[in-house]
Write a protein that holds these residues in place. Structure first.
Motif, PDB file in Angstrom:
ATOM      1  N   ASP A 108       1.000  -1.107  -0.153  1.00 50.75           N
ATOM      2  CA  ASP A 108       0.047  -0.127   0.043  1.00 50.75           C
ATOM      3  C   ASP A 108       0.843   1.179  -0.012  1.00 50.75           C
ATOM      4  O   ASP A 108       2.061   1.021   0.074  1.00 50.75           O
ATOM      5  N   ALA A 109       0.381   2.348  -0.096  1.00 49.41           N
ATOM      6  CA  ALA A 109       1.178   3.596   0.027  1.00 49.41           C
ATOM      7  C   ALA A 109       1.973   3.599   1.277  1.00 49.41           C
ATOM      8  O   ALA A 109       1.268   3.503   2.396  1.00 49.41           O
ATOM      9  N   PRO A 110       3.238   4.170   1.242  1.00 48.98           N
ATOM     10  CA  PRO A 110       3.860   4.466   2.481  1.00 48.98           C
ATOM     11  C   PRO A 110       3.190   5.313   3.451  1.00 48.98           C
ATOM     12  O   PRO A 110       2.684   6.253   2.876  1.00 48.98           O
ATOM     13  N   MET A 111       3.447   4.973   4.750  1.00 44.56           N
ATOM     14  CA  MET A 111       2.762   5.884   5.677  1.00 44.56           C
ATOM     15  C   MET A 111       3.854   6.362   6.668  1.00 44.56           C
ATOM     16  O   MET A 111       4.719   5.552   6.774  1.00 44.56           O
ATOM     17  N   ALA A 159       6.371   3.498   7.011  1.00 43.27           N
ATOM     18  CA  ALA A 159       6.222   2.200   7.029  1.00 43.27           C
ATOM     19  C   ALA A 159       5.142   1.919   5.636  1.00 43.27           C
ATOM     20  O   ALA A 159       4.289   2.526   5.406  1.00 43.27           O
ATOM     21  N   SER A 160       5.696   0.741   5.138  1.00 44.94           N
ATOM     22  CA  SER A 160       4.888   0.429   4.005  1.00 44.94           C
ATOM     23  C   SER A 160       4.222  -1.030   4.124  1.00 44.94           C
ATOM     24  O   SER A 160       5.060  -2.074   4.351  1.00 44.94           O
ATOM     25  N   TYR A 161       3.196  -1.244   4.347  1.00 48.56           N
ATOM     26  CA  TYR A 161       2.486  -2.453   4.728  1.00 48.56           C
ATOM     27  C   TYR A 161       2.106  -3.282   3.333  1.00 48.56           C
ATOM     28  O   TYR A 161       1.504  -2.721   2.486  1.00 48.56           O
ATOM     29  N   ALA A 162       2.318  -4.632   3.452  1.00 44.76           N
ATOM     30  CA  ALA A 162       2.241  -5.516   2.229  1.00 44.76           C
ATOM     31  C   ALA A 162       0.427  -5.487   2.065  1.00 44.76           C
ATOM     32  O   ALA A 162      -0.003  -5.249   3.004  1.00 44.76           O
ATOM     33  N   LEU A 163       0.212  -5.622   0.823  1.00 44.95           N
ATOM     34  CA  LEU A 163      -1.542  -5.650   0.676  1.00 44.95           C
ATOM     35  C   LEU A 163      -1.820  -6.721   1.591  1.00 44.95           C
ATOM     36  O   LEU A 163      -3.267  -6.698   1.846  1.00 44.95           O
ATOM     37  N   ASP A 164      -1.190  -7.905   1.842  1.00 44.88           N
ATOM     38  CA  ASP A 164      -2.063  -8.795   2.584  1.00 44.88           C
ATOM     39  C   ASP A 164      -1.940  -8.556   4.029  1.00 44.88           C
ATOM     40  O   ASP A 164      -2.454  -9.431   4.757  1.00 44.88           O
ATOM     41  N   PHE A 172       4.546  -6.448  14.601  1.00 43.93           N
ATOM     42  CA  PHE A 172       5.612  -6.828  13.377  1.00 43.93           C
ATOM     43  C   PHE A 172       6.924  -7.011  14.132  1.00 43.93           C
ATOM     44  O   PHE A 172       7.411  -6.247  14.776  1.00 43.93           O
ATOM     45  N   ALA A 173       7.752  -7.782  13.603  1.00 44.09           N
ATOM     46  CA  ALA A 173       9.026  -8.209  14.143  1.00 44.09           C
ATOM     47  C   ALA A 173       9.776  -8.898  13.389  1.00 44.09           C
ATOM     48  O   ALA A 173       9.532  -9.854  12.520  1.00 44.09           O
ATOM     49  N   VAL A 181       5.629  -5.763   6.635  1.00 44.24           N
ATOM     50  CA  VAL A 181       5.698  -4.376   6.623  1.00 44.24           C
ATOM     51  C   VAL A 181       7.316  -4.062   6.706  1.00 44.24           C
ATOM     52  O   VAL A 181       8.227  -4.644   7.013  1.00 44.24           O
ATOM     53  N   ARG A 182       7.536  -2.923   5.496  1.00 47.03           N
ATOM     54  CA  ARG A 182       8.681  -2.516   5.269  1.00 47.03           C
ATOM     55  C   ARG A 182       8.909  -1.167   6.024  1.00 47.03           C
ATOM     56  O   ARG A 182       8.301  -0.170   5.879  1.00 47.03           O
ATOM     57  N   VAL A 183       9.686  -1.242   7.246  1.00 46.13           N
ATOM     58  CA  VAL A 183       9.960   0.017   8.042  1.00 46.13           C
ATOM     59  C   VAL A 183      11.164   0.556   7.639  1.00 46.13           C
ATOM     60  O   VAL A 183      12.311   0.040   7.645  1.00 46.13           O
ATOM     61  N   THR A 184      11.275   2.166   7.395  1.00 45.13           N
ATOM     62  CA  THR A 184      12.517   2.936   7.367  1.00 45.13           C
ATOM     63  C   THR A 184      12.470   3.680   8.428  1.00 45.13           C
ATOM     64  O   THR A 184      11.688   4.677   8.527  1.00 45.13           O
ATOM     65  N   ALA A 185      13.766   3.650   9.192  1.00 47.13           N
ATOM     66  CA  ALA A 185      13.829   4.488  10.526  1.00 47.13           C
ATOM     67  C   ALA A 185      15.329   4.765  10.657  1.00 47.13           C
ATOM     68  O   ALA A 185      16.326   3.729  10.559  1.00 47.13           O
ATOM     69  N   GLY A 186      15.776   5.783  10.925  1.00 47.80           N
ATOM     70  CA  GLY A 186      17.095   5.980  11.253  1.00 47.80           C
ATOM     71  C   GLY A 186      18.000   5.713  10.087  1.00 47.80           C
ATOM     72  O   GLY A 186      19.248   5.251  10.634  1.00 47.80           O
ATOM     73  N   GLY A 187      17.691   5.940   8.975  1.00 50.98           N
ATOM     74  CA  GLY A 187      18.473   5.563   7.778  1.00 50.98           C
ATOM     75  C   GLY A 187      18.453   3.966   7.576  1.00 50.98           C
ATOM     76  O   GLY A 187      19.348   3.652   6.699  1.00 50.98           O
TER      77      GLY A 187
END
Length: 106
Positions: free
Chosen positions: A29-32, A44-49, A76-77, A53-59
């Motif tokens: 989905d669109a990045p949040m 965070a970009s959550y998979a459609l299912d 999520f972990a 989730v793909r998280v980008t934090a602190g580079g």
């Protein structure tokens, strides 16, 4: 093999390759963007299912997978990074420059 047959075969292979499916972790989905206390932010970009989730934090970008919880709110972990969400709120632990507390989308 005749030239017309070779062209038809090449066209069929090309058409089938265009129909290849996208892996769940690539379809999202669109990045949040989450804004947190102390002026911190992460994306965070959550998979459609809803299971990845793909998280980008602190580079740094980390792919997290949903784990089962008793409370029912998604957690999520992966690799020591944990994202817990409840509605538009989230907390992120283990990511660079963290922890990220009292985060809200929008």
């Amino acid at each position: 093999m005749s030239a017309p047959r070779a062209i038809a075969l090449a066209a069929a292979v090309f058409a089938l390759s265009a129909c290849a499916t996208v892996a769940p972790e690539d379809a999202s989905d669109a990045p949040m963007t989450y804004s947190c206390g102390a002026g911190k932010r992460f994306v965070a970009s959550y998979a459609l299912d809803g299971r990845i989730v793909r998280v980008t934090a602190g580079g740094q970008t980390t792919i997290l997978r949903q784990v089962k919880t008793k409370k029912g709110d998604p957690i999520f972990a992966a690799g020591g990074v944990t994202l817990s969400t409840k509605g538009a709120m989230a907390d992120l632990d283990g990511a660079p420059a963290g922890p990220y507390r009292n985060c809200r989308t929008g």
